[in-house]
Write an enzyme that holds these catalytic residues in place. Sequence first.
Site, PDB file in Angstrom:
ATOM      1  N   ASP A  38       0.818  -1.219   0.000  1.00 40.29           N
ATOM      2  CA  ASP A  38       0.000   0.000   0.000  1.00 40.29           C
ATOM      3  C   ASP A  38       0.852   1.270   0.000  1.00 40.29           C
ATOM      4  O   ASP A  38       1.948   1.288   0.565  1.00 40.29           O
ATOM      5  CB  ASP A  38      -0.888  -0.021   1.263  1.00 40.29           C
ATOM      6  CG  ASP A  38      -2.016   0.984   1.169  1.00 40.29           C
ATOM      7  OD1 ASP A  38      -2.279   1.524   0.075  1.00 40.29           O
ATOM      8  OD2 ASP A  38      -2.637   1.252   2.220  1.00 40.29           O
TER       9      ASP A  38
ATOM     10  N   GLY B 152       0.123   5.211  -4.581  1.00 43.81           N
ATOM     11  CA  GLY B 152      -0.499   6.449  -5.067  1.00 43.81           C
ATOM     12  C   GLY B 152       0.056   7.663  -4.325  1.00 43.81           C
ATOM     13  O   GLY B 152       0.417   8.674  -4.937  1.00 43.81           O
TER      14      GLY B 152
ATOM     15  N   ASN C 244     -10.632  -3.112  -6.679  1.00 47.98           N
ATOM     16  CA  ASN C 244      -9.783  -2.168  -7.427  1.00 47.98           C
ATOM     17  C   ASN C 244     -10.268  -1.866  -8.849  1.00 47.98           C
ATOM     18  O   ASN C 244      -9.800  -0.918  -9.484  1.00 47.98           O
ATOM     19  CB  ASN C 244      -8.321  -2.649  -7.481  1.00 47.98           C
ATOM     20  CG  ASN C 244      -7.587  -2.493  -6.162  1.00 47.98           C
ATOM     21  OD1 ASN C 244      -6.668  -3.270  -5.854  1.00 47.98           O
ATOM     22  ND2 ASN C 244      -7.966  -1.494  -5.363  1.00 47.98           N
TER      23      ASN C 244
END
Length: 234
Positions: A16, A19, A64
């Site tokens: 994770d 982004g 996702n």
Amino acid sequence: MTDKIILPEHVGIIMDGNGRWAKKRGLPRNAGHKKGAEVFEKTSRHCRDLGIKYLTVYAFSTENWKRPKEEVDGVMNLMRSYLKSMKKAANEHIAVRFIGDKTPFDDDLKALMDEAENADVGEVITTVQIALNYGGRDEIVHAVKDIAKDIKEGKLSLDDITEDSISERLYSETPEADLIIRPSGEERLSNFLLWESAYSEFVFMDVLWPDFTNEDFDKAIEEYSRRNRRFGGI
Ligand code: FPP
């Protein structure tokens, strides 16, 4: 690493923070996934060098698909590149398996996944399971449907439904996860390995996945080694 190391047999990682890593640098999100894929490869080799038997990584969840098409395509293309480069690097002693529902993938990607799963990697030290279109609930639903089918066909009776008969029907063919690592500061499971994490130790780390190093991995193993696992006993 310190001397009292207990090596987990099966480590799960929620990769994770890609982004946020990209955003901090003013880059497109896919640049974060690209760096994340490199870190995944480095971590797989590190697991092999340490002798960890199973590594499961969360690459793409059943949720996702809600992301912009460009991002979804980007992750799938990274998977293609990885699988193609793997072919050239045969015999790394790392076996690859996919867990999740493969049905929606393009035929060329399915073929690459198939080839990777059947590749000759020499003596297997580490099996890397890539969770792709994976959801822990979906995995349980899949197992339950399989049991219902066997009951309908008279192959199973109600008394045959046990924890073992469910475990056998999961996508994942590994033992349960001993340790689950989640970088990026988030502290939740996000539908990853629900059944297999009943007794897992969790290590949450503040580093974003693209910045995750082998030393971070070692720190998580050290933390795991300090934990006292009792499996419900005393
Ligand atoms: C979560 O970070 C990450 C993903 C949804 C994708 C992970 C995919 C890879 C690391 C590449 C996969 C490729 C291979 C070869 C395994 P996020 O995007 O949710 O990060 P954020 O929370 O910072 O937005």
